[in-house]
Write a protein that holds these residues in place. Structure first.
Motif, PDB file in Angstrom:
ATOM      1  N   PHE A   1       1.816 -26.093 -84.134  1.00 49.07           N
ATOM      2  CA  PHE A   1       2.046 -27.621 -83.820  1.00 49.07           C
ATOM      3  C   PHE A   1       1.117 -28.323 -84.313  1.00 49.07           C
ATOM      4  N   LEU A   2      -0.205 -27.688 -84.468  1.00 52.76           N
ATOM      5  CA  LEU A   2      -1.646 -28.349 -84.874  1.00 52.76           C
ATOM      6  C   LEU A   2      -1.665 -28.451 -86.392  1.00 52.76           C
ATOM      7  N   TRP A  33       1.965 -21.799 -80.577  1.00 53.21           N
ATOM      8  CA  TRP A  33       1.355 -23.317 -80.027  1.00 53.21           C
ATOM      9  C   TRP A  33       0.437 -23.806 -81.040  1.00 53.21           C
ATOM     10  N   HIS A  80      -1.718 -31.482 -88.316  1.00 57.70           N
ATOM     11  CA  HIS A  80      -2.877 -32.376 -87.888  1.00 57.70           C
ATOM     12  C   HIS A  80      -4.045 -31.948 -88.387  1.00 57.70           C
ATOM     13  N   LEU A  81      -4.093 -30.764 -88.367  1.00 58.02           N
ATOM     14  CA  LEU A  81      -5.524 -30.243 -88.714  1.00 58.02           C
ATOM     15  C   LEU A  81      -6.026 -30.021 -90.408  1.00 58.02           C
TER      16      LEU A  81
END
Lengths: 246, 246
Positions: free
Chosen positions: A51-52, A48, A55-56
């Protein structure tokens, strides 16, 4: 202007600003030198968390982190067929996911210090006691995690770090060197007590120091108050900010 | 993407990530919602802090803080003619300096929540005991701060906040409502104990909540782990990140 240090992980990171939390201790140590940014996502596994990543850690960032700690595995290593099954990630996938994270960070900044932290050990008895405190007689007999399996994930994390040439902390091994680690470092068999947080903090600081990121050697952002010329304070702020600690 | 909350002040802010520190507690509360950035400068008064304003709060910033706490006065109120004289700032200048800070922040962002915090009370006996612990018989008889004078600075801070229509916390008054505040809240007559930190944290949270910045009402940056579709996790991350908590 100020450097960022990112803590990327699961609940062990999300909770790192509780009393004596390892994140808060880092923020205290790097006060006036670097910002500690918490990117902790309780319950997340590496699948999971992928998926970040974009963005991060955007590739186009003009200010990538000076250092990033990656602290996953406590959820990936939840057992298939038990109560936390949905969080389980097979060990080979866990390894590949960590590799993807490291590659992403290296793409962001080839000079970034990357520190992989293995999951801490699991106290199965502690997990069971915690489940009973929540669910009483309805608590499942079988722990959703075992220390043995979590140890396999820890070994895989270390193996991957060595293969990719990045720093690591084998928290699973380190904690078990201390007698009574089960209750001393873990309050529910999984999450960190203040003492457990202190171990993480000390180990992270050790790696940072070895990598030349010791807070002591980093300049203050502005002059120490004792160095300010109180008759002509403006003169104390005219020099290059980077030289402020001289 | 993530909002910033800045804590701007002196040592009471710089030390806010120690055990039970009010900064660390804020970071814990706003975890996954906003970053808490510490801009605490031990020993600084408002006169010296003004030199940092344009560095810390650039007008051209595309991402000004969502909120900023301004927490000065403990050094400005050091007495002229005593051992901390160089930190002393006359009360009218203190007021004008705070005004300049507020105007700067308003220029950065007219919607920023600005919270002024008065200095805490001073326990002169505690200051004296601390000086003796450091200097023994060489400790000066006269405290470098008095509670009465610090109270005047606190009142001035509140007066200024009212004049400029910004939020404030009268920490000087608030702490003295509790019996035994001298030792309960201050470990050396000036700096905050864990209980003292808890008071600051509670008061800041109260103001933030009243201003509509309650952490409970702010969205998570990404879905809670229980909301992730484990059969098709990608689908859980496709929606607008701002709606992630829905």
């Amino acid at each position: 202007m100020r450097e960022n240090i990112v803590l990327f992980g699961d609940s062990l990171t999300e909770q790192s600003f509780r009393v004596n939390g390892w994140g808060a201790s880092l923020a205290n140590t790097y006060s006036r030198k670097a910002d500690i940014l918490v990117r902790g996502y309780g319950g997340y596994n590496t699948r999971w968390a992928l998926f970040l990543l974009h963005h991060l850690f955007p590739l186009e960032s003009t200010k990538p982190p000076l250092a990033t700690a990656i602290f996953f595995g406590a959820n990936d290593s939840a057992l298939s067929g038990r109560t936390s099954e949905r969080q389980h990630v097979p060990i080979q996938e866990y390894k590949h996911n960590l590799q993807k994270m490291v590659l992403r960070l290296k793409s962001c900044s080839p000079t970034m210090l990357i520190v992989l932290i293995t999951p801490p050990p699991v106290c199965e008895e502690g997990r069971r006691a915690y489940a009973i405190s929540l669910y009483g007689n309805n608590a499942r007999e079988l722990s959703e995690r075992t220390n043995e399996v979590t140890g396999q994930y820890a070994n895989t994390c270390v193996e991957m770090a060595k293969e990719m040439g990045v720093a690591y902390i084998n928290l699973w091994s380190k904690m078990q060197e201390t007698e009574g680690w089960q209750k001393k470092f873990l309050w529910d068999g999984l999450h960190l007590t203040p003492d457990g947080n202190a171990v993480v903090f000390q180990e992270v600081i050790k790696v940072f120091n070895e990598a030349g990121l010791s807070a002591d050697k980093m300049p203050y952002d502005f002059p120490h108050h004792s160095k300010i010329d109180d008759k002509n304070p403006g003169s104390s702020f005219q020099q290059n900010v980077c030289d402020a600690s001289l």
